[in-house]
Each structure stands twice: as structure tokens, then as C-alpha cells.
Design a protein around this motif. Sequence first.
Motif, PDB file in Angstrom:
ATOM      1  N   LEU A  75       0.847  -1.188   0.000  1.00  0.00           N
ATOM      2  CA  LEU A  75       0.000   0.000   0.000  1.00  0.00           C
ATOM      3  C   LEU A  75       0.881   1.236   0.000  1.00  0.00           C
ATOM      4  CD1 LEU A  75      -2.805  -0.722   2.665  1.00  0.00           C
ATOM      5  CD2 LEU A  75      -3.158  -0.407   0.205  1.00  0.00           C
ATOM      6  N   ALA A  76       0.447   2.251  -0.715  1.00  0.00           N
ATOM      7  CA  ALA A  76       1.136   3.537  -0.695  1.00  0.00           C
ATOM      8  C   ALA A  76       0.096   4.638  -0.867  1.00  0.00           C
ATOM      9  CB  ALA A  76       2.179   3.623  -1.821  1.00  0.00           C
ATOM     10  N   ALA A  77       0.117   5.607   0.050  1.00  0.00           N
ATOM     11  CA  ALA A  77      -0.844   6.711  -0.007  1.00  0.00           C
ATOM     12  C   ALA A  77      -0.418   7.709  -1.078  1.00  0.00           C
ATOM     13  CB  ALA A  77      -0.927   7.400   1.348  1.00  0.00           C
ATOM     14  N   SER A  78      -1.350   8.060  -1.951  1.00  0.00           N
ATOM     15  CA  SER A  78      -1.070   9.012  -3.018  1.00  0.00           C
ATOM     16  C   SER A  78      -0.860  10.412  -2.448  1.00  0.00           C
ATOM     17  CB  SER A  78      -2.222   9.035  -4.019  1.00  0.00           C
ATOM     18  OG  SER A  78      -2.056  10.081  -4.954  1.00  0.00           O
ATOM     19  N   TRP A  86      -2.376   3.252  -3.598  1.00  0.00           N
ATOM     20  CA  TRP A  86      -1.891   2.377  -4.661  1.00  0.00           C
ATOM     21  C   TRP A  86      -1.597   1.000  -4.078  1.00  0.00           C
ATOM     22  CZ3 TRP A  86      -2.254   4.098  -9.523  1.00  0.00           C
ATOM     23  CH2 TRP A  86      -2.309   5.483  -9.727  1.00  0.00           C
ATOM     24  N   THR A  87      -2.007  -0.042  -4.808  1.00  0.00           N
ATOM     25  CA  THR A  87      -1.756  -1.401  -4.363  1.00  0.00           C
ATOM     26  C   THR A  87      -1.495  -2.283  -5.576  1.00  0.00           C
ATOM     27  OG1 THR A  87      -2.557  -3.199  -2.947  1.00  0.00           O
ATOM     28  CG2 THR A  87      -4.189  -2.136  -4.367  1.00  0.00           C
ATOM     29  N   HIS A  88      -1.168  -3.526  -5.327  1.00  0.00           N
ATOM     30  CA  HIS A  88      -0.821  -4.471  -6.392  1.00  0.00           C
ATOM     31  C   HIS A  88      -0.973  -5.881  -5.864  1.00  0.00           C
ATOM     32  CE1 HIS A  88       2.897  -5.325  -4.201  1.00  0.00           C
ATOM     33  NE2 HIS A  88       2.893  -4.026  -3.933  1.00  0.00           N
ATOM     34  N   ASN A  89      -1.027  -6.838  -6.750  1.00  0.00           N
ATOM     35  CA  ASN A  89      -1.059  -8.240  -6.359  1.00  0.00           C
ATOM     36  C   ASN A  89       0.352  -8.749  -6.104  1.00  0.00           C
ATOM     37  OD1 ASN A  89      -3.854  -9.125  -6.301  1.00  0.00           O
ATOM     38  ND2 ASN A  89      -3.901  -8.805  -8.507  1.00  0.00           N
ATOM     39  N   THR A 275       0.994   1.198   5.415  1.00  0.00           N
ATOM     40  CA  THR A 275       1.391   2.524   4.958  1.00  0.00           C
ATOM     41  C   THR A 275       0.888   3.564   5.943  1.00  0.00           C
ATOM     42  OG1 THR A 275       1.432   4.042   3.060  1.00  0.00           O
ATOM     43  CG2 THR A 275      -0.678   3.021   3.571  1.00  0.00           C
ATOM     44  N   PHE A 276       1.523   4.729   5.936  1.00  0.00           N
ATOM     45  CA  PHE A 276       1.010   5.867   6.688  1.00  0.00           C
ATOM     46  C   PHE A 276      -0.048   6.571   5.846  1.00  0.00           C
ATOM     47  CE2 PHE A 276       4.970   5.195   8.886  1.00  0.00           C
ATOM     48  CZ  PHE A 276       4.762   5.670  10.175  1.00  0.00           C
ATOM     49  N   THR A 277      -1.001   7.191   6.520  1.00  0.00           N
ATOM     50  CA  THR A 277      -1.924   8.062   5.803  1.00  0.00           C
ATOM     51  C   THR A 277      -1.156   9.297   5.337  1.00  0.00           C
ATOM     52  OG1 THR A 277      -2.576   9.049   7.917  1.00  0.00           O
ATOM     53  CG2 THR A 277      -3.967   7.286   7.043  1.00  0.00           C
TER      54      THR A 277
END
Length: 376
Positions: A75-78, A86-89, A275-277
Motif C-alpha cells: 500500500l502507498a498513499a497518493s 496504490w496497491t498491487h497483487n 502505509t502511513f496516511t
Amino acid sequence: MRTKRPTAATAPRSGARRPGLRWAALRRSGLRLSAALLAAGCATATVGAPPARAADSGGQAFTIGDPRITESSGLAASRVHPGVYWTHNDSDDGPYVYAVDSQGRTVATVTLRGVSPRDVEAISLGPDGRLYLGDIGDNLGGKWPEVWIYAFAEPAELRDQTVEATRYKVRYEDGPRDAEALMVHPVTGRAYIASKKQGGGGLYQGPEQLSPTGVNTFRRIADAPWTTDGAFSPDGTRLVLRGYLATTLYRWKDGAPSELGRLSTPFQQQGESVTFTADGRAVLFGSEGKNSPVWRSPLEDGQLPDTVEPLPSATPSAAPSQSGAAAPPAAGGGTGGANGAGGSSSGGTGDQVLGVVFLLAIAGAVFGLRRKKDAG
């Protein structure tokens, strides 16, 4: 006709059975014990509860509903799109990255042109506005001679699109290893990888700048716990490393971590993302699995990044209702300290409620036995 209770003069002598008085005494003792324990349980629930604050109390943030996303591993906060992550498999998927909003809906799918991923495990956002995708997993226990990082600009527009990505070749100075956590520092832009090893792995530091040509050698700078993902706070002063059952928070200063304490970790099917907000006030925990929930855990006082001010405490009358917020099922509680780094376990309140119910059941049983005895 009302039966006359025995008096001191008519009561049986010592050694004779006195069921009425015995049951009355038992009832009184049981009620006194239940009342005392009930009061103690209620007092414990009050004392053990976290102080009321003006902030949210955390809980489930959203559920990833896209049927294509069954192994969310990062996870990564935009920074460009508020409320978007943003996420991925993990593996068995193509070169895809998904943008998910705060309702769990996929609002964009990004395809990396010319990339054939092997085992993508992490995603991080750098200060250059690029997303870094870590193809760093090694389920063979550290057999791949090299792994890769892909970088591409965070899209300015949320729509399905295909983008060009830069590939960086990565090796470790002490040989191949399995890893699932890639963190790009939001100020220096330096990349770090935490290896995944039972009993503890290592935190590896990349070169000051990744080179698209040649090999980028990552060197071990610190020990790391069992880690399935990690993230820097938006200001770069905090680092969080999570595992399946425990999460550790660090202060980051002068390119090195110092442990602050544990954070309460939700129990998830296979917790592999954190992830951080965007405001740095909370940590989000994600998991693999279809329709996987993402949990939000607010940070308090010393846990907060250096540039984030604590929210003012709320008075009891002004404290917001927490009845609508779901508490995450805790897998690993935090240990509080003077620095305020420990999280509070979310399971404590539930245990106290069950204890109160149990005590009430005892009191009810005593009354029931008394009525049954009187009826007989």
C-alpha cells in the motif's frame, strides 16, 4: 397460607439441616461477590480505556472490492490524489498497479509496459513523484541472484493507462534473500529493503541514487524483525515494519532507525501491507485475500511523526461517539512506555465486557437456584 420462618427458639439445634438459612446466606454472599466483581470489572474497563480525543478511534477504513485484487501485498498513499491508495497483487498477476479510493473502489489500473514481474511484494512513493514497485520476493528462500525495482511517475489523472517504467537491478552485499518490504525515504529518496526471515532479518540500504545501468548493491545497516511490509511517514521521521502478528515503530534520524515500540496489529488473513496516511496521523494495515479489509490505526503523541502535532484531548462531554467505529481484531498488542510508542490492544475492552456478562450470569444462577429451592 404463608409459612412462618424458623426463629431462634424454633430453629433446629446444631447439626440439623437449615436449608433456608443456608441458601439465604449463599445468595447474600454470591450477590455481594458478584456486585464487588462487577464493580471492579467496570472500574477496570474505565481505567483501561484510552483517553478521549478529538480524533477518530480507528477501525476498518475500507474493503478492497475489486475481484482482480486477491493478493494485495503493498500500500502507498497518493500525494497527488487525496484519499487514494496504490496497491498491487503478489504473484500470478501481470504488470498492474491499482488505485483504490477510500471506499475501496478501483479508480484506475496502471499497466507497466515491457515488464514481466516475478514476485512483486511492495510499493512506495518517492520524493521525485515516482512510485517504486519492489519485485523483491523470493519464495525459494533466497535463490535469485538478483531482484528488481520498477519506478514510474505517479499518474496525474486517475484512468486506466499504460506507462513506461525504469527497471533497477538489485543485489545484496551478503547474498540473495527473500524480502517483502521496500521503503523509499520521502526526503532523501534513498531506497531501503527489509528482508523476511523467521527469527529476524535485516534492513538494507541502497545507494544514494539508484542507477538504471549496472547493479545497485544494498548493504545491511540494522537488524529487522520478521517483516512483510514497511513504510516511512510522510516527513521521513518514522519507519514502521509490520509482520503477520506484530508491528514495530521506529524513529528515523540521520539515516538510522531507533525502536520506539510496538503498535497494535489487526489480525488479518495474511497481513502483507502497511502505509502511513497522507497526513501522517495513522497507519493503514492491509491483507491478501478477496474482499480484504484495510484497517486504520491512529497514532498518539510520541508515535506521531516529528512534524505532526498531537490533537488536543477532548473533554468527556465533547468527546465524539465511538459507537459507530469498529475496532480491529488485534493480533499483537503494543507495550506502552514513557515515549508513548506503545499501542493499546483492541482486545482488552472485549475481554472486560465478557467478564461482566459472566459475572451477571453468576448472579442470575444464584437467584435461579434460590427460586428453585423455595419452589421445592
